[in-house]
Scaffold this motif. Structure first.
Motif, PDB file in Angstrom:
ATOM      1  N   ARG A 143      40.202  35.785  31.231  1.00 46.68           N
ATOM      2  CA  ARG A 143      40.679  36.867  32.040  1.00 46.68           C
ATOM      3  C   ARG A 143      41.717  36.264  33.005  1.00 46.68           C
ATOM      4  O   ARG A 143      41.448  35.801  34.165  1.00 46.68           O
ATOM      5  N   ASN A 145      43.418  37.380  37.105  1.00 42.78           N
ATOM      6  CA  ASN A 145      42.716  37.596  37.867  1.00 42.78           C
ATOM      7  C   ASN A 145      44.135  38.629  38.653  1.00 42.78           C
ATOM      8  O   ASN A 145      45.068  38.430  38.054  1.00 42.78           O
ATOM      9  N   ASP A 147      44.931  38.177  41.540  1.00 42.97           N
ATOM     10  CA  ASP A 147      46.382  37.109  42.352  1.00 42.97           C
ATOM     11  C   ASP A 147      47.567  37.031  41.097  1.00 42.97           C
ATOM     12  O   ASP A 147      48.827  36.627  41.279  1.00 42.97           O
ATOM     13  N   THR A 150      45.434  32.608  38.925  1.00 46.54           N
ATOM     14  CA  THR A 150      44.187  32.386  38.470  1.00 46.54           C
ATOM     15  C   THR A 150      43.364  33.164  37.358  1.00 46.54           C
ATOM     16  O   THR A 150      43.725  34.258  36.949  1.00 46.54           O
ATOM     17  N   SER A 152      39.724  33.703  35.654  1.00 41.75           N
ATOM     18  CA  SER A 152      38.400  33.851  34.904  1.00 41.75           C
ATOM     19  C   SER A 152      37.802  33.544  33.458  1.00 41.75           C
ATOM     20  O   SER A 152      38.331  34.054  32.646  1.00 41.75           O
ATOM     21  N   ASP A 338      39.626  46.472  35.267  1.00 38.78           N
ATOM     22  CA  ASP A 338      40.669  46.726  36.105  1.00 38.78           C
ATOM     23  C   ASP A 338      41.695  47.298  35.144  1.00 38.78           C
ATOM     24  O   ASP A 338      42.537  46.758  34.397  1.00 38.78           O
ATOM     25  N   THR A 341      44.607  45.887  34.705  1.00 35.94           N
ATOM     26  CA  THR A 341      45.077  44.310  34.358  1.00 35.94           C
ATOM     27  C   THR A 341      46.412  43.569  33.514  1.00 35.94           C
ATOM     28  O   THR A 341      47.058  42.711  32.908  1.00 35.94           O
ATOM     29  N   TYR A 344      49.018  42.093  36.065  1.00 35.28           N
ATOM     30  CA  TYR A 344      48.604  40.657  36.198  1.00 35.28           C
ATOM     31  C   TYR A 344      48.723  39.457  34.910  1.00 35.28           C
ATOM     32  O   TYR A 344      49.343  38.719  34.874  1.00 35.28           O
TER      33      TYR A 344
END
Length: 480
Positions: A143, A145, A147, A150, A152, A338, A341, A344
């Motif tokens: 997934r 993150n 930011d 990065t 996860s 989230d 998402t 991101y």
């Protein structure tokens, strides 16, 4: 017939979820409005599902030697350490004359990859990305993150129990492309043919999978893609002298399979979940006929418009989740997903280093291609006859539904199954996960229906653990 038709400028600017929540863009409804408006044209005939004539022309197969090694991903930028599985991505040419190539992403299992089945995942739209939406937001191993740099690890990724192949289809979706712009005006039939050609070529590139058990899964408008591709595979398996694909089953999630049940099921769901008033629901019931050859009256269109207005500030795909907003961090979703998402993912997949690591052509990646969506050419009113054929073929056919989805809700799936007129063999019952109800299941003759409690349209996003439990049961061919 009056049909209001508005195209949002967010087609090429924002990701699917955030674009919908802020601007009202719904890719499935946009495509359906185009098709419904065509029915008002005198002499228009809705596309039908056509059975094979038992003839077969060998599909294009290009040279594949050495391409598997080229496609291997060393590591994705921002990837956490200790992944423990191989991943590949790249292009498979399906039409060398047009320069049409489809992008794929394969994530193998961290254990038993040499024996686990191969599963193809398809997102819908039509025109939405199976990699960005399916792999990066739903069932893939990572997934993105907050930011946007990065990743996860998703411990409930579906590659825990299968080798999962994500296909960006048709050309023009995600990283897939064509050098012939006319190819971006396409539809169901060409999408199935290209997906089949992709598979035949991909299996030459990865020959170890040629005899492996093969399954096709997907959601939303993949309710068209999956059964049509499965039917084409079974038909061609009988007559081809090319690779015989070892298709064992299909699973359709919150799937658009029948236009009539989609409408009746959706508005009944709105009413029973207090999204629309008694008056709006009664107005729809009294004035709307959603059957194939019916005319949509002005009164019907007015009540439908009121219904859509009533849900305008609700995240349509998970009715109890918050919208993506500056306050999202202080208002977590019930399922802890989230709601931002998609934003991101959009930023991550448009990072040059990420595209380079994926062996993708440098492009402005987008979650859904609005041009393809708005210019979809052929769309059967229903694919239930195709599903019936698949049920009779002996392969496993599952329909699953997240029960907080408003786009293709659980009522729509139940009404569609009613049309199939298949007898119940195992009555409706609650299935359990970690001592809680994970959802409900019914075993029909040649069909299984499973709900996932608390999941929206994107089941593995909102209920990843229950989604993996359901998926594992599907592969085992056992009711959960």
């Amino acid at each position: 017939m009056k049909i209001s038709f508005v195209l949002s400028v967010c087609f090429s600017l924002l990701a699917f979820g955030s674009c919908y929540s802020s601007n009202g863009y719904d890719p499935l409804e946009t495509a359906l409005k185009v098709q419904r408006s065509k029915r008002s044209v005198e002499g228009y005939v809705m596309t039908k599902n056509v059975k094979a004539d038992n003839t077969f022309s060998p599909v294009y197969v290009g040279p594949q030697d050495g391409l598997k090694d080229v496609d291997k991903i060393t590591t994705l930028p921002g990837q956490p350490a200790g992944a423990g599985f191989d991943q590949y991505s790249g292009y498979v040419t399906v039409d060398p004359n047009h320069g049409r190539a489809l992008f794929y992403y394969l994530t193998e299992s961290p254990a038993n990859s040499s024996t686990n089945p191969l599963v193809l995942w398809l997102n819908g739209g039509p025109g939405c990305s199976s990699f960005g939406n399916g792999a990066m937001m739903e069932l893939g191993p990572f997934r993105v993150n907050a930011d946007s740099v990065t990743l996860s690890h998703n411990k409930y990724a579906w590659n825990n129990v299968a080798n999962v192949l994500f296909l960006e289809s048709p050309a023009g979706v995600g990283f897939s492309y064509s050098n012939t712009t006319q190819d971006y005006i396409t539809g169901d039939e060409q999408t199935a043919k290209d997906s089949y050609t992709f598979l035949i070529n991909w299996l030459e590139r990865f020959p170890e999978y040629k005899t492996r058990d093969f399954y096709i899964t997907g959601e939303s408008y993949a309710g068209h893609y999956v059964p049509q591709l499965a039917q084409l595979i079974l038909q061609n398996n009988k007559v081809t002298n090319q690779t015989v694909i070892n298709l064992k089953g299909i699973a359709l999630g919150n799937a658009y399979v029948d236009d009539e049940t989609e409408n009746t099921g959706m508005f009944d769901y709105f009413w029973t979940h207090a999204i629309i008033s008694d008056e709006i629901h009664s107005g729809i019931i009294s004035n709307c006929n959603f059957s194939e050859n019916a005319t949509i009256t002005d009164k019907c269109d007015d009540y439908v418009g009121q219904a859509y207005g009533a849900k305008s500030n609700i995240y349509f795909y998970d009715i109890y989740a918050p919208l993506c907003s500056p306050f999202s961090n202080s208002t977590p979703s019930i399922s802890e997903f989230d709601p931002c998402t998609e934003n991101y993912i959009l930023q991550y997949l448009n990072t040059p280093a990420v595209q380079q690591s994926l062996h993708a052509k440098p492009v402005q990646w987008e979650s859904c291609n609005g041009f393809i969506n708005a210019n979809w050419q052929d769309m059967p009113f229903t694919v239930l006859p195709v599903i019936k054929d698949l049920m009779a073929s002996g392969i496993s056919v599952w329909i699953y539904s997240g029960d907080t989805d408003g786009r293709v809700p659980v009522t729509t799936s139940r009404y569609s199954i009613d049309k199939l007129q298949t007898p119940v063999q195992t009555s409706w019952y609650p299935w359990m996960y970690e001592e809680e109800v994970g959802g409900y299941a019914v075993g029909y003759q040649n069909l299984t229906f499973v709900t996932i409690r608390g999941a929206g349209h994107f089941v593995p996003s909102y209920q990843p653990a229950r989604g993996l439990a359901f998926f594992s049961s599907f592969l085992q061919g056992k009711l959960p």
